[in-house]
Structure formats: C-alpha cells, structure tokens
Design a protein around this motif. Structure first.
Motif, mmCIF file in Angstrom:
data_model
loop_
_atom_site.group_PDB
_atom_site.id
_atom_site.type_symbol
_atom_site.label_atom_id
_atom_site.label_comp_id
_atom_site.label_asym_id
_atom_site.label_seq_id
_atom_site.Cartn_x
_atom_site.Cartn_y
_atom_site.Cartn_z
ATOM 1 N N TYR A 1 0.846 -1.186 0.000
ATOM 2 C CA TYR A 1 0.000 0.000 0.000
ATOM 3 C C TYR A 1 0.882 1.237 0.000
ATOM 4 O O TYR A 1 2.069 1.177 0.341
ATOM 5 C CB TYR A 1 -0.945 0.018 1.203
ATOM 6 C CG TYR A 1 -0.274 -0.095 2.549
ATOM 7 C CD1 TYR A 1 0.152 1.042 3.237
ATOM 8 C CD2 TYR A 1 -0.071 -1.335 3.140
ATOM 9 C CE1 TYR A 1 0.769 0.940 4.477
ATOM 10 C CE2 TYR A 1 0.542 -1.446 4.380
ATOM 11 C CZ TYR A 1 0.952 -0.311 5.045
ATOM 12 O OH TYR A 1 1.571 -0.409 6.265
ATOM 13 N N VAL A 2 0.304 2.353 -0.399
ATOM 14 C CA VAL A 2 1.007 3.629 -0.347
ATOM 15 C C VAL A 2 1.056 4.079 1.109
ATOM 16 O O VAL A 2 0.055 4.003 1.831
ATOM 17 C CB VAL A 2 0.296 4.679 -1.219
ATOM 18 C CG1 VAL A 2 0.953 6.053 -1.059
ATOM 19 C CG2 VAL A 2 0.322 4.256 -2.681
ATOM 20 N N ALA A 3 2.227 4.507 1.560
ATOM 21 C CA ALA A 3 2.388 4.930 2.950
ATOM 22 C C ALA A 3 1.317 5.950 3.326
ATOM 23 O O ALA A 3 1.076 6.914 2.588
ATOM 24 C CB ALA A 3 3.783 5.525 3.155
ATOM 25 N N GLY A 4 0.664 5.711 4.443
ATOM 26 C CA GLY A 4 -0.402 6.593 4.890
ATOM 27 C C GLY A 4 -1.770 6.190 4.383
ATOM 28 O O GLY A 4 -2.777 6.765 4.802
ATOM 29 N N ARG B 1 -5.590 1.428 4.046
ATOM 30 C CA ARG B 1 -6.896 0.855 3.725
ATOM 31 C C ARG B 1 -7.024 0.524 2.241
ATOM 32 O O ARG B 1 -7.894 -0.233 1.839
ATOM 33 C CB ARG B 1 -8.012 1.816 4.156
ATOM 34 C CG ARG B 1 -8.221 1.835 5.672
ATOM 35 C CD ARG B 1 -9.286 2.822 6.079
ATOM 36 N NE ARG B 1 -8.846 4.189 5.893
ATOM 37 C CZ ARG B 1 -9.551 5.257 6.241
ATOM 38 N NH1 ARG B 1 -10.739 5.096 6.800
ATOM 39 N NH2 ARG B 1 -9.086 6.475 6.038
ATOM 40 N N GLN B 2 -6.164 1.107 1.408
ATOM 41 C CA GLN B 2 -6.147 0.795 -0.021
ATOM 42 C C GLN B 2 -5.054 -0.246 -0.279
ATOM 43 O O GLN B 2 -4.056 0.021 -0.927
ATOM 44 C CB GLN B 2 -5.913 2.061 -0.838
ATOM 45 C CG GLN B 2 -7.002 3.113 -0.670
ATOM 46 C CD GLN B 2 -6.746 4.344 -1.518
ATOM 47 O OE1 GLN B 2 -5.870 4.365 -2.366
ATOM 48 N NE2 GLN B 2 -7.536 5.384 -1.285
ATOM 49 N N THR B 3 -5.263 -1.431 0.257
ATOM 50 C CA THR B 3 -4.227 -2.455 0.240
ATOM 51 C C THR B 3 -4.385 -3.390 -0.944
ATOM 52 O O THR B 3 -5.480 -3.847 -1.251
ATOM 53 C CB THR B 3 -4.272 -3.272 1.543
ATOM 54 O OG1 THR B 3 -4.139 -2.385 2.652
ATOM 55 C CG2 THR B 3 -3.157 -4.298 1.587
ATOM 56 N N GLN C 1 6.032 -17.128 -11.639
ATOM 57 C CA GLN C 1 5.558 -16.277 -12.734
ATOM 58 C C GLN C 1 5.244 -14.885 -12.187
ATOM 59 O O GLN C 1 4.559 -14.743 -11.171
ATOM 60 C CB GLN C 1 4.301 -16.873 -13.373
ATOM 61 C CG GLN C 1 3.739 -16.022 -14.508
ATOM 62 C CD GLN C 1 2.483 -16.639 -15.096
ATOM 63 O OE1 GLN C 1 2.030 -17.690 -14.658
ATOM 64 N NE2 GLN C 1 1.915 -15.985 -16.088
ATOM 65 N N MET C 2 5.756 -13.853 -12.847
ATOM 66 C CA MET C 2 5.517 -12.491 -12.399
ATOM 67 C C MET C 2 4.035 -12.157 -12.477
ATOM 68 O O MET C 2 3.373 -12.407 -13.480
ATOM 69 C CB MET C 2 6.311 -11.491 -13.263
ATOM 70 C CG MET C 2 6.146 -10.052 -12.814
ATOM 71 S SD MET C 2 7.133 -8.873 -13.778
ATOM 72 C CE MET C 2 6.304 -8.962 -15.385
ATOM 73 N N ARG C 3 3.521 -11.590 -11.402
ATOM 74 C CA ARG C 3 2.131 -11.149 -11.352
ATOM 75 C C ARG C 3 2.089 -9.652 -11.130
ATOM 76 O O ARG C 3 2.925 -9.094 -10.406
ATOM 77 C CB ARG C 3 1.378 -11.883 -10.237
ATOM 78 C CG ARG C 3 1.281 -13.391 -10.465
ATOM 79 C CD ARG C 3 0.631 -14.086 -9.284
ATOM 80 N NE ARG C 3 0.534 -15.525 -9.498
ATOM 81 C CZ ARG C 3 -0.502 -16.134 -10.073
ATOM 82 N NH1 ARG C 3 -1.526 -15.404 -10.492
ATOM 83 N NH2 ARG C 3 -0.514 -17.438 -10.238
ATOM 84 N N LEU C 4 1.098 -9.000 -11.732
ATOM 85 C CA LEU C 4 0.962 -7.553 -11.649
ATOM 86 C C LEU C 4 -0.345 -7.186 -10.954
ATOM 87 O O LEU C 4 -1.378 -7.808 -11.183
ATOM 88 C CB LEU C 4 0.974 -6.933 -13.052
ATOM 89 C CG LEU C 4 2.286 -7.015 -13.839
ATOM 90 C CD1 LEU C 4 2.046 -6.657 -15.298
ATOM 91 C CD2 LEU C 4 3.335 -6.093 -13.227
ATOM 92 N N GLN C 5 -0.251 -6.158 -10.101
ATOM 93 C CA GLN C 5 -1.425 -5.625 -9.418
ATOM 94 C C GLN C 5 -1.383 -4.101 -9.515
ATOM 95 O O GLN C 5 -0.303 -3.500 -9.462
ATOM 96 C CB GLN C 5 -1.442 -6.050 -7.952
ATOM 97 C CG GLN C 5 -1.565 -7.539 -7.708
ATOM 98 C CD GLN C 5 -2.971 -8.058 -7.953
ATOM 99 O OE1 GLN C 5 -3.887 -7.291 -8.208
ATOM 100 N NE2 GLN C 5 -3.138 -9.371 -7.904
ATOM 101 N N PRO C 6 -2.555 -3.445 -9.654
ATOM 102 C CA PRO C 6 -2.555 -1.984 -9.755
ATOM 103 C C PRO C 6 -2.224 -1.324 -8.422
ATOM 104 O O PRO C 6 -2.523 -1.856 -7.354
ATOM 105 C CB PRO C 6 -3.997 -1.675 -10.181
ATOM 106 C CG PRO C 6 -4.797 -2.809 -9.619
ATOM 107 C CD PRO C 6 -3.915 -4.017 -9.729
ATOM 108 N N LEU C 7 -1.597 -0.167 -8.500
ATOM 109 C CA LEU C 7 -1.269 0.621 -7.317
ATOM 110 C C LEU C 7 -1.998 1.958 -7.417
ATOM 111 O O LEU C 7 -1.832 2.694 -8.396
ATOM 112 C CB LEU C 7 0.235 0.855 -7.230
ATOM 113 C CG LEU C 7 0.705 1.692 -6.038
ATOM 114 C CD1 LEU C 7 0.520 0.907 -4.741
ATOM 115 C CD2 LEU C 7 2.165 2.098 -6.198
ATOM 116 N N GLN C 8 -2.800 2.256 -6.410
ATOM 117 C CA GLN C 8 -3.526 3.520 -6.380
ATOM 118 C C GLN C 8 -2.664 4.557 -5.669
ATOM 119 O O GLN C 8 -2.501 4.512 -4.455
ATOM 120 C CB GLN C 8 -4.866 3.346 -5.677
ATOM 121 C CG GLN C 8 -5.799 2.362 -6.373
ATOM 122 C CD GLN C 8 -7.127 2.217 -5.662
ATOM 123 O OE1 GLN C 8 -7.406 2.898 -4.679
ATOM 124 N NE2 GLN C 8 -7.961 1.335 -6.163
ATOM 125 N N ALA C 9 -2.116 5.476 -6.452
ATOM 126 C CA ALA C 9 -1.204 6.480 -5.900
ATOM 127 C C ALA C 9 -1.831 7.870 -6.012
ATOM 128 O O ALA C 9 -2.533 8.168 -6.978
ATOM 129 C CB ALA C 9 0.122 6.453 -6.654
#
Length: 336
Positions: free
Chosen positions: A135-138, A141-143, A152-160
């Motif tokens: 998650y983005v520091a702070g 809750r958006q984990t 196998q490399m897996r990708l997940q979106p990051l909400q920044a």
C-alpha cells in the motif's frame, strides 16, 4: 485473511493447470461453492472455508510451532527492467526490492511519480504461506496483495495520489493471526509451520497503447456444470458497454447461479458485484480467465422461490487505470 482475499485465492486455485485426475474439475468447483460468500456470515464463511481446506486463522498473536525448521529456498526470478504486455502496453521499472524468508517482514521503497499508471509486480519461490500486502504509505486501507506464491511475475494496480510527489510504497508480510491445520472437522487445530518464501518485488509505470486494443471474445460458458444448466448468457466489453448487466427471471423453487469469465490483459482486474431484487448480497469478486483446463467456476448461488420474479443485477468496476485496455466479459445465468 479478508473475504476478498479468500475469494481471489479460490479463483486462483481454480485456474490452475489441468490436473491428471479427471474428477478434479468437479472437486474444485464443489470446494469453491462450499466456500461462497454470504453477507449474513462473512466471518463464519471465511473461517469455514479455510477449515475445509485444512487451514484456520485464529485471532491473537502469530505463533510458530516449536519444531520450526529452516528450509533452503531458491532465489526468486529477477524482474525485468522493462517489458511490453501482449496488448502493446510498455512497462518501465521505477523501483525494485525483495523480501527474504529470514529477513524483514516490512519493507518500504520510494519511487518517482510521473503521472503514468503504476503497477506492483511480484514473483516468488518456495511454498510461502505469508504473501506480502502492499500500500502507499499513509493509505493502508487501499491495500493490494499477492494471494499465491508463483515464479511467474504477477501484476497488481497501485492507487497512488496524483499530486506529483514521490510515492512511498510499503510491503508488509506480517499476519494478524495463527495459521493451523485440522486432520478432522472437530479435531484440535495444530499450529502450521511457517513455510519459507523469497519474493522479488518491483514497481512499474506503464504507457497505454495509442489506440484501444480489443481482446478476443471469451470462450463459450459450459452448458452444464455439476447439475447446473446454462439458461442465458450476456456478453459485452468494458468500459464501452457500461457498468452493469441484469437478468429478470421467474423462480421455480430451485436455485439460480451466476458465473463470469473475461479476456484481455486486465481481465482479472474487472470486478463484479451482485444484487438481487435491488439488495446488495455482499458477494463480489474478480473476473475469471479461462485459457484451458477446468472451467474456473466461482458460482454465486441465489434462492429462487417458485412463481416469484427474481431480478439479478451484476455491476462491473475496474481496479486501477485501464486507458485503451478494454476487457471483454461473458456472464452466464444458470439454473438448478
């Protein structure tokens, strides 16, 4: 483990390569249905589902079995500096780190933010039963999380935050409970030995294709599925065809079921939320991808009283950015 993590874990297990046992597909689907989510007993369902798989998460401080034995694990595969996805999306690595089996359980890195979408990548070696969340520091809750250990490399979106500031990402492999196993339904729960895992982790920024890249149509849904009979199918493309699809049927005293599959590079990021007669059922999950082997069923079951109209609404929503990266979906209504 949260309810959503449980559902994603089950979906991932159902999408495994075809097993040698011909009865395995039916067993997988039966196990998933036993673990389906219910709003009335979310916590109970999660515990029961884990118990049926031989695992239970008990509240309290995490414990290790007294006979913990260190096991050597091969290093995880290195993550590339750049790569191009099948739909033409260009990825560039902007940060990299790792989490070792015997090292820190919480790691933080900082990456520049250029305004482009960000994805987190993970690859793992070993049998690890503690996958890192991120998650983005702070913003804990958006984990996001990796539910399976895979080379196998897996990708997940990051909400920044889109404020132009560098992004600080936290990777956390700590758990809040004790993993244990049961030999029988009413047997004592024996603490599970921690299994070592080595994780390679990275953050990528990606550049959307200049034009939308439309994926292939999903495969036809099975006409029959362990006693279920396919009654109706709806297909479409996200986001072109809107954010919902509905079925309006008459009950016959049995049950109705809804399942879905998708195609496209971001297929597993398309989420479905189910309502029945306008009421939220508390059931949601990511779309399945059927490339081969057993159908990755995660059927949602609905009571259908005889003679009563039942309106089933499925809302669609995408996790993360999706510019010019559409997803094609197919939703089936089953009756039993």
């Amino acid at each position: 483990m949260t309810v959503q993590e449980l559902r994603d874990e089950l979906r991932g297990r159902a999408e495994a390569v075809p097993p040698a046992n011909p009865a395995r597909p039916a067993q997988v689907r039966a196990r998933i249905r036993r673990r389906r989510l219910r709003r009335s007993a979310v916590a109970g369902v999660a515990v029961a589902a884990l118990a049926s798989a031989g695992f239970v998460l008990s509240p309290g401080t995490a414990q290790r079995p007294p006979d913990h034995i260190a096991v050597a694990v091969q290093p995880p595969p290195a993550l590339p500096e750049s790569f191009t996805a099948p739909d033409g999306t260009a990825y560039r690595r902007v940060g990299v780190t790792s989490m070792r089996a015997s090292g820190k359980e919480r790691v933080t890195i900082k990456v520049p933010y250029t305004g482009k979408p960000l994805d987190v990548a993970g690859a793992c070696s070993g049998e690890g039963n503690r996958a890192p969340r991120f998650y983005v520091a702070g913003e804990p809750r958006q984990t996001g999380f990796f539910s399976l250990c895979s080379r196998q490399m897996r990708l997940q979106p990051l909400q920044a935050p889109k404020n132009g500031s560098p992004v600080e990402i936290v990777f956390d492999a700590r758990t809040s409970g004790t993993a244990c196993t049961k030999s029988k339904a009413h047997a004592a729960c024996v603490p599970q030995q921690d299994k070592p895992a080595e994780w390679s982790l990275a953050v990528y920024e990606w550049t959307p294709p200049p034009q939308p890249v439309v994926p292939d149509q999903p495969r036809d849904l099975p006409s029959r599925l362990d006693g279920w009979k396919l009654e109706e199918t709806r297909s479409g493309s996200w986001p072109e065809d809107g954010g919902s699809v509905a079925f309006d049927v008459t009950g016959d005293g049995g049950k109705l079921g809804v399942d879905q599959i998708c195609t496209g590079d971001l297929a597993r990021r398309l989420r479905f939320t189910l309502k029945v007669n306008g009421e939220d059922t508390g059931s949601s999950g990511d779309c399945g991808v059927w490339e081969g082997g057993a159908f990755p069923s995660a059927m949602n079951e609905i009571e259908a009283p005889a003679g009563r109209r039942v309106t089933i609404t499925i809302s669609l929503d995408m996790r993360g950015e999706h510019t010019n990266r559409p997803v094609r979906w197919s939703v089936g209504l089953y009756r039993k």
